[in-house]
Design a protein around this motif. Sequence first.
Motif, mmCIF file in Angstrom:
data_model
loop_
_atom_site.group_PDB
_atom_site.id
_atom_site.type_symbol
_atom_site.label_atom_id
_atom_site.label_comp_id
_atom_site.label_asym_id
_atom_site.label_seq_id
_atom_site.Cartn_x
_atom_site.Cartn_y
_atom_site.Cartn_z
ATOM 1 N N ILE A 55 27.489 -11.118 37.105
ATOM 2 C CA ILE A 55 26.599 -9.970 37.314
ATOM 3 C C ILE A 55 26.576 -9.610 38.799
ATOM 4 C CG2 ILE A 55 24.166 -9.274 37.300
ATOM 5 C CD1 ILE A 55 23.859 -10.675 34.637
ATOM 6 N N GLY A 56 26.770 -8.350 39.082
ATOM 7 C CA GLY A 56 26.830 -7.879 40.459
ATOM 8 C C GLY A 56 28.219 -7.937 41.064
ATOM 9 N N ARG A 57 29.198 -8.521 40.335
ATOM 10 C CA ARG A 57 30.559 -8.665 40.867
ATOM 11 C C ARG A 57 31.599 -8.010 39.968
ATOM 12 N NH1 ARG A 57 32.504 -13.394 40.550
ATOM 13 N NH2 ARG A 57 33.971 -13.127 42.259
ATOM 14 N N ALA A 58 31.469 -8.192 38.641
ATOM 15 C CA ALA A 58 32.478 -7.694 37.705
ATOM 16 C C ALA A 58 32.400 -6.175 37.592
ATOM 17 C CB ALA A 58 32.283 -8.337 36.340
ATOM 18 N N ASP A 59 33.559 -5.554 37.342
ATOM 19 C CA ASP A 59 33.631 -4.106 37.153
ATOM 20 C C ASP A 59 33.642 -3.713 35.680
ATOM 21 O OD1 ASP A 59 33.712 -3.724 39.882
ATOM 22 O OD2 ASP A 59 35.898 -3.638 39.978
ATOM 23 N N SER A 60 33.823 -4.690 34.775
ATOM 24 C CA SER A 60 33.833 -4.395 33.343
ATOM 25 C C SER A 60 33.327 -5.618 32.592
ATOM 26 C CB SER A 60 35.242 -4.030 32.861
ATOM 27 O OG SER A 60 36.108 -5.139 32.946
ATOM 28 N N ALA A 61 32.930 -5.399 31.344
ATOM 29 C CA ALA A 61 32.418 -6.507 30.537
ATOM 30 C C ALA A 61 33.520 -7.451 30.107
ATOM 31 C CB ALA A 61 31.698 -5.947 29.302
ATOM 32 N N SER A 62 34.774 -6.992 30.075
ATOM 33 C CA SER A 62 35.868 -7.771 29.495
ATOM 34 C C SER A 62 36.669 -8.552 30.524
ATOM 35 C CB SER A 62 36.813 -6.848 28.717
ATOM 36 O OG SER A 62 37.325 -5.821 29.556
ATOM 37 N N GLU A 63 36.195 -8.654 31.763
ATOM 38 C CA GLU A 63 36.921 -9.434 32.758
ATOM 39 C C GLU A 63 36.174 -10.728 33.048
ATOM 40 O OE1 GLU A 63 36.098 -8.008 37.136
ATOM 41 O OE2 GLU A 63 36.367 -6.223 35.865
ATOM 42 N N GLY A 64 36.924 -11.709 33.592
ATOM 43 C CA GLY A 64 36.318 -12.997 33.903
ATOM 44 C C GLY A 64 37.331 -13.928 34.528
ATOM 45 N N ALA A 65 36.976 -15.199 34.591
ATOM 46 C CA ALA A 65 37.835 -16.192 35.237
ATOM 47 C C ALA A 65 37.655 -17.540 34.575
ATOM 48 C CB ALA A 65 37.525 -16.294 36.729
ATOM 49 N N VAL A 66 38.713 -18.352 34.637
ATOM 50 C CA VAL A 66 38.710 -19.713 34.108
ATOM 51 C C VAL A 66 39.429 -20.601 35.114
ATOM 52 C CG1 VAL A 66 39.428 -21.222 32.219
ATOM 53 C CG2 VAL A 66 38.745 -18.868 31.737
ATOM 54 N N GLY A 67 38.877 -21.774 35.358
ATOM 55 C CA GLY A 67 39.521 -22.699 36.282
ATOM 56 C C GLY A 67 38.813 -24.028 36.255
ATOM 57 N N GLY A 68 39.185 -24.924 37.162
ATOM 58 C CA GLY A 68 38.550 -26.224 37.264
ATOM 59 C C GLY A 68 38.670 -27.017 35.984
ATOM 60 N N ALA A 69 37.549 -27.584 35.523
ATOM 61 C CA ALA A 69 37.552 -28.429 34.336
ATOM 62 C C ALA A 69 37.937 -27.660 33.082
ATOM 63 C CB ALA A 69 36.179 -29.076 34.153
ATOM 64 N N ASP A 70 37.745 -26.328 33.072
ATOM 65 C CA ASP A 70 38.171 -25.527 31.927
ATOM 66 C C ASP A 70 39.658 -25.702 31.658
ATOM 67 O OD1 ASP A 70 35.671 -24.162 31.357
ATOM 68 O OD2 ASP A 70 35.989 -23.113 33.240
ATOM 69 N N LEU A 71 40.451 -25.888 32.701
ATOM 70 C CA LEU A 71 41.897 -26.042 32.564
ATOM 71 C C LEU A 71 42.325 -27.501 32.519
ATOM 72 C CD1 LEU A 71 43.167 -23.289 35.054
ATOM 73 C CD2 LEU A 71 42.941 -23.110 32.573
ATOM 74 N N SER A 72 41.694 -28.352 33.341
ATOM 75 C CA SER A 72 42.218 -29.700 33.546
ATOM 76 C C SER A 72 42.098 -30.589 32.326
ATOM 77 C CB SER A 72 41.510 -30.357 34.742
ATOM 78 O OG SER A 72 40.132 -30.544 34.463
ATOM 79 N N VAL A 73 41.134 -30.336 31.446
ATOM 80 C CA VAL A 73 40.961 -31.214 30.284
ATOM 81 C C VAL A 73 41.428 -30.552 28.988
ATOM 82 C CG1 VAL A 73 39.015 -32.376 31.381
ATOM 83 C CG2 VAL A 73 38.580 -30.450 29.849
ATOM 84 N N ARG A 74 42.112 -29.453 29.082
ATOM 85 C CA ARG A 74 42.493 -28.680 27.895
ATOM 86 C C ARG A 74 43.697 -29.309 27.192
ATOM 87 N NH1 ARG A 74 41.001 -23.361 27.153
ATOM 88 N NH2 ARG A 74 42.144 -22.218 25.531
ATOM 89 N N PRO A 75 43.658 -29.557 25.866
ATOM 90 C CA PRO A 75 44.849 -30.029 25.159
ATOM 91 C C PRO A 75 45.860 -28.890 25.001
ATOM 92 C CG PRO A 75 43.049 -29.666 23.603
ATOM 93 C CD PRO A 75 42.488 -29.430 24.977
#
Length: 674
Positions: A55-75
């Motif tokens: 909120i206050g940063r994104a330009d659209s509802a459908s954008e975002g980011a993934v990183g850190g533990a979201d990636l490192s523990v993914r099968p």
Amino acid sequence: MNCQKAGRRASFNPDGLTLACLIAAMPCLAGAAGSPDPNGEVDEIIVFARGEQQIGRADSASEGAVGGADLSVRPLLRVAELLEVVPGMIAAQHSGSGKANQYFLRGFNLDHGTDFTTYIDDMPMNLRTHGHGQGYLDVNGLIPEVIDRIEYRKGPYHADLGDFSLAGAALMQTVDTLDPFVGMEIGEYGWRRVAAGGSVDVADGQLALAGQFKSYDGPWQLAEHLRHGSAWGKYTRETGFGTLEINSSVYDATWRPSEQIPERAIGTAVCADRFCALDPTATGKTFRWTSGVRLLADDWRATGWFQYYDWHMLSNPTYDYQINQFDKRWIVGGRYERDIEFTPTLMVTAGIEGRYDDIGPVGVEHTSSGVFVDDISRHSVNEGSIGAYAEATWNALENLRIIGALRGDYYNFDVKAAFAGLDEGNASSTRASPKIGFAYTVSDSVEVYGNWGRGFHSNDARGVVNATTPVPGLVAGTGYETGARFEVGDFKITTTYWWLNLDSELRFVGDSNSVEPAAGSRRHGYEIVAFWRPLDWVAFDAVWTGSHARFTDSPGEDFIPGGVENAGEFGVSAIRDRWEASMRVRYLGKYPLIEDGSERAGAETLVNLRAAYNIGHVSLYGEILNIFDANAKDIVYWYGANVAGLDPQGIQIDGRVSRTAEPRMVRVGVKYTF
């Protein structure tokens, strides 16, 4: 710390944040947490980038980011599943582990890329006028340990994205440093992987290096015999102009394609089960080398890069006519972008990017049992493009941001035939793509969005210069969406309703094993994306999407083959003390196979699990993939095929043609961090 400024220095998206910034700028984040000691120092930090405040940063509802533990523990069954962090994205396969994946998103079967673009450290990965399919996107060369962060966007609403971005985009950022490590994995069906990496201080900067080798046979009657090696390096240092990054990677793979087979053949004398091989002579090979230089300052960035690519694949999609598709090319390109603050409430980002592909040869041969018979097509292509864009963000009110943008693109297609009877020529195309959007902050917890934009995808240069039925060089598309974002503490949910109209569709053609232009299309759908972190060490995420896709000029036969109607994911990630664990549930819904909708692929659900236990410098881990051994399909088509020993000679019989998903398999590994 200024989070916005740190993000501009290190990421493709000027408003993005790298993992390094996430850790350093903890007060800016809701998605990172640690355990303070009595002196107030944070002794453990677990970062879930999905938990970032948008909120206050994104330009659209459908954008975002993934990183850190979201990636490192993914099968991961395959590395392209990293792209499944994009909500609603499904990455499948139909020709073996060395070939680019199939991608499903927003009612598209994106084949191997078409309308979804991917950048790694500002370098585009899609290949235009490719020997197999337009927009071919092969990320098999990625080393998962070096991917720091993935930002995603949907729709044609961002001026810095041009070709192949109508459905969406993934912007990958690699790490600047690596803790030295070595790891080994072993698994069923011949899975082997060895990887190592680390960082050293060099000339007032950091040099990070990583490499991997992996092999895989799969459950197939004819072993894939994948042999894959890749290496990556990145040098980073501060200069008087900004942060300097120099990166390079190389990827080499050979494999035997495990292709889709006619389902009517399964259980007959020529095909014992769903893992059979009807053509044991198919082979494939990929080599790709990329290098780039990037300068990142507080208010500008500049990038230059080149790539060398050499690919071929023998395949037999109809099983009565084997072909060898091939593609060799050099590519050079670059980008310059600058942020200009006219007033405290008006910021403009302006940029220019260019790309030149020197392709040759590219084409297809007729082969028999792997032996050359004759040429079908062989061309050399020089394809150049230049794009310029400007995007203005105006804070019209304290809680209202208005975004307006314009992008212009010019493409030149120069095609030369290797022998008589083939089309050749020179053509050019231009396209202007305006965009507008708004973000209104209702409260600290709620923000609503509206976006409209024009975009495009390019067509294969050989089709553009076709003398009989030429296709447009640049095909326009129009997208618009509305959505809302709700964030309270560690719970976040976004909802989006979108529409996307294309002047011409790109679709798969079984006879040629490639994509070709088709009629215009209309799509609309919705997305619900949620994230919840009830405790510092555990996070839940969920996605559910629905799509409706139709051609515009064929009443009664307007279903778009491969237009997935629903997709969903549910995930749990946990890191506590010495333990790590992750579960991913992936749902791919039904989709039509032919234009009248009478033949459809069934829905499927796959569940993957990963767990790790850390003892000092050693991490022991294991994965169970397709844990419930679902008899699912990676891909299903409907087209004609002729199977020797089953069908009358010379007669192709229409029917379902599919590639099964891999059965349940177990992989275990050990990683030592120095």
